[in-house]
Design a protein around this motif. Structure first.
Motif, PDB file in Angstrom:
ATOM      1  N   SER A 168       0.959  -0.986  -0.002  1.00  0.00           N
ATOM      2  CA  SER A 168       0.003  -0.097  -0.017  1.00  0.00           C
ATOM      3  C   SER A 168       0.709   1.125  -0.062  1.00  0.00           C
ATOM      4  CB  SER A 168      -0.883   0.120   1.216  1.00  0.00           C
ATOM      5  OG  SER A 168      -1.816  -1.183   1.272  1.00  0.00           O
ATOM      6  N   ARG A 227      -4.521   1.604   2.876  1.00  0.00           N
ATOM      7  CA  ARG A 227      -4.382   1.417   1.516  1.00  0.00           C
ATOM      8  C   ARG A 227      -5.037   2.704   0.804  1.00  0.00           C
ATOM      9  NH1 ARG A 227      -8.001  -0.748  -2.362  1.00  0.00           N
ATOM     10  NH2 ARG A 227      -9.595  -1.065  -0.841  1.00  0.00           N
ATOM     11  N   TYR A 228      -5.987   3.502   1.261  1.00  0.00           N
ATOM     12  CA  TYR A 228      -6.474   4.546   0.901  1.00  0.00           C
ATOM     13  C   TYR A 228      -5.354   5.599   0.622  1.00  0.00           C
ATOM     14  CZ  TYR A 228      -8.957   8.885  -0.242  1.00  0.00           C
ATOM     15  OH  TYR A 228      -9.448  10.017  -0.602  1.00  0.00           O
ATOM     16  N   LYS A 246      -2.264   5.137  -1.475  1.00  0.00           N
ATOM     17  CA  LYS A 246      -2.536   5.461  -2.995  1.00  0.00           C
ATOM     18  C   LYS A 246      -2.820   6.894  -3.375  1.00  0.00           C
ATOM     19  CE  LYS A 246      -6.044   4.042  -6.261  1.00  0.00           C
ATOM     20  NZ  LYS A 246      -6.681   5.337  -6.748  1.00  0.00           N
ATOM     21  N   GLU A 247      -3.469   7.483  -2.381  1.00  0.00           N
ATOM     22  CA  GLU A 247      -3.772   9.020  -2.542  1.00  0.00           C
ATOM     23  C   GLU A 247      -2.797   9.841  -2.212  1.00  0.00           C
ATOM     24  OE1 GLU A 247      -6.347   9.914  -4.588  1.00  0.00           O
ATOM     25  OE2 GLU A 247      -7.160   7.805  -4.749  1.00  0.00           O
ATOM     26  N   LYS A 248      -2.279   9.722  -0.942  1.00  0.00           N
ATOM     27  CA  LYS A 248      -1.162  10.538  -0.444  1.00  0.00           C
ATOM     28  C   LYS A 248      -1.707  12.067  -0.284  1.00  0.00           C
ATOM     29  CE  LYS A 248       2.767   7.823  -1.992  1.00  0.00           C
ATOM     30  NZ  LYS A 248       2.015   6.703  -2.445  1.00  0.00           N
TER      31      LYS A 248
END
Length: 348
Positions: free
Chosen positions: A104, A182-183, A186-188
């Protein structure tokens, strides 16, 4: 959740839990995806945006029932033998979490993800990851998302079953933190740095969180807030909010959470205050060490789950759709807290 709840829970269970309760917004899904058949599965979008407007604030659709199932069906499987601290089963869980953090984009907070407890007889470790913030100044402040990933392990048999799988307690909270990791990996989209901490030995007296809180305090870490997740696998019964917050009246965390959610996601549960749940989960060590808002989100309402610390705390009793909704509703809350120009959450 720590053993001190057992005495009064046994009384409540006898009174209120003759059968499994199903939220009105939850449907049986016998024809659902493989691995979910026969399980309670909320209709994510329908529940999130229903005709009454309940839970209809900022819409984020990231986590799904299928995503939740991948994590829960492993963490609460018989193969892990109830994730007792210091056992092979919980070591397998830690390896699984470590692999997920790595994939992730979450880095180890220490030299490795596993941080060995100094206050446990035997070998046990927390799993701790970090995602650096994007703002040059705010990245030096930290928001922690935590949950305990241990449970009771092997217990006295009931109907031939001796594995306390701990699906609700607390594979559900662990899964929530992993999905949030995980979110954000991914988005940072976080200006402050985020620590994702999964604790061992909670069932032995909150040992994992006590170890980490002291260690980070000794390092002089600038911790802003600690958001803990405990027993979120089943919807509450007849409530006008999705989750409750322990220590609700102690800070403005619920108010800030709801403002970022755009709706009343977080509410008050009288029993949480009555039984002082604020002191009974992993948030409490960070309150003690840092004196910062450190509180737990939960949906265990004392009527909706009769299997606390029992072998029947299995994935078959969980509502994966409900859990996905919690993750999706928490995303704007965590994002808002991580990105606010000032530290808004304060003790009263």
């Amino acid at each position: 959740m720590i053993r001190t709840l057992t005495s009064f829970l046994s009384v409540l269970i006898l009174v209120s839990c003759g059968s499994k309760k199903i939220n009105n917004e939850t449907v049986l899904n016998p024809d659902g995806p493989e691995g979910l058949k026969g399980r309670m599965v909320s209709e994510e979008i329908k529940t999130s945006m229903n005709d009454s407007g309940k839970f209809s604030g900022k819409e984020v659709v990231f986590s799904t029932s299928e995503d939740i199932a991948v994590l829960m069906d492993y963490l609460a499987s018989d193969a892990l033998k109830g994730r007792g601290s210091g056992t092979k089963g919980i070591e397998m869980a830690a390896d699984f979490i470590e692999d997920r953090f790595s994939s992730s984009g979450i880095a180890p907070y220490f030299t490795t993800y596993k941080d060995t407890l100094e206050n446990f007889e035997g070998v046990a470790f927390n799993v701790v990851g970090v995602l650096e913030g994007t703002d040059p100044a705010l990245k030096n402040e930290y928001v922690m998302l935590g949950a305990h990933y241990d449970h009771l392990g092997i217990v006295s048999p009931e109907n031939g079953d001796d594995i306390a799988n701990g699906a609700n307690d607390n594979a559900s909270g662990t899964t929530t933190v992993m999905e949030l990791a995980r979110y954000f990996g991914k988005e940072k989209s976080n200006k402050r740095s985020l620590i994702f901490a999964l604790f061992s030995a909670e069932e032995k007296g909150l040992l994992g969180s006590r170890h980490l809180a002291k260690k980070l305090k000794d390092q002089g870490l600038d911790m802003y807030a600690m958001l803990n997740y405990e027993m979120v696998g089943v919807p509450m019964v007849d409530k006008d909010h999705l989750v409750y917050l322990t220590g609700y009246e102690l800070s403005n965390m619920a108010e800030v959470s709801n403002a970022y959610a755009g709706e009343k996601v977080v509410g008050f549960l009288p029993q949480a205050k009555e039984f002082n749940l604020f002191k009974r989960s992993d948030n409490y060590a960070f309150h003690q060490e840092f004196n910062i808002p450190s509180q737990t989100y939960s949906t265990f309402d004392f009527t909706n789950f009769p299997y606390y610390h029992k072998v029947d705390d299995e994935t078959s009793e969980m509502d994966y759709g409900h859990m996905a909704i919690i993750v999706n509703k928490m995303i704007p809350i965590v994002e808002g807290i991580a990105n606010s120009p000032v530290k808004e959450i304060k003790y009263k």
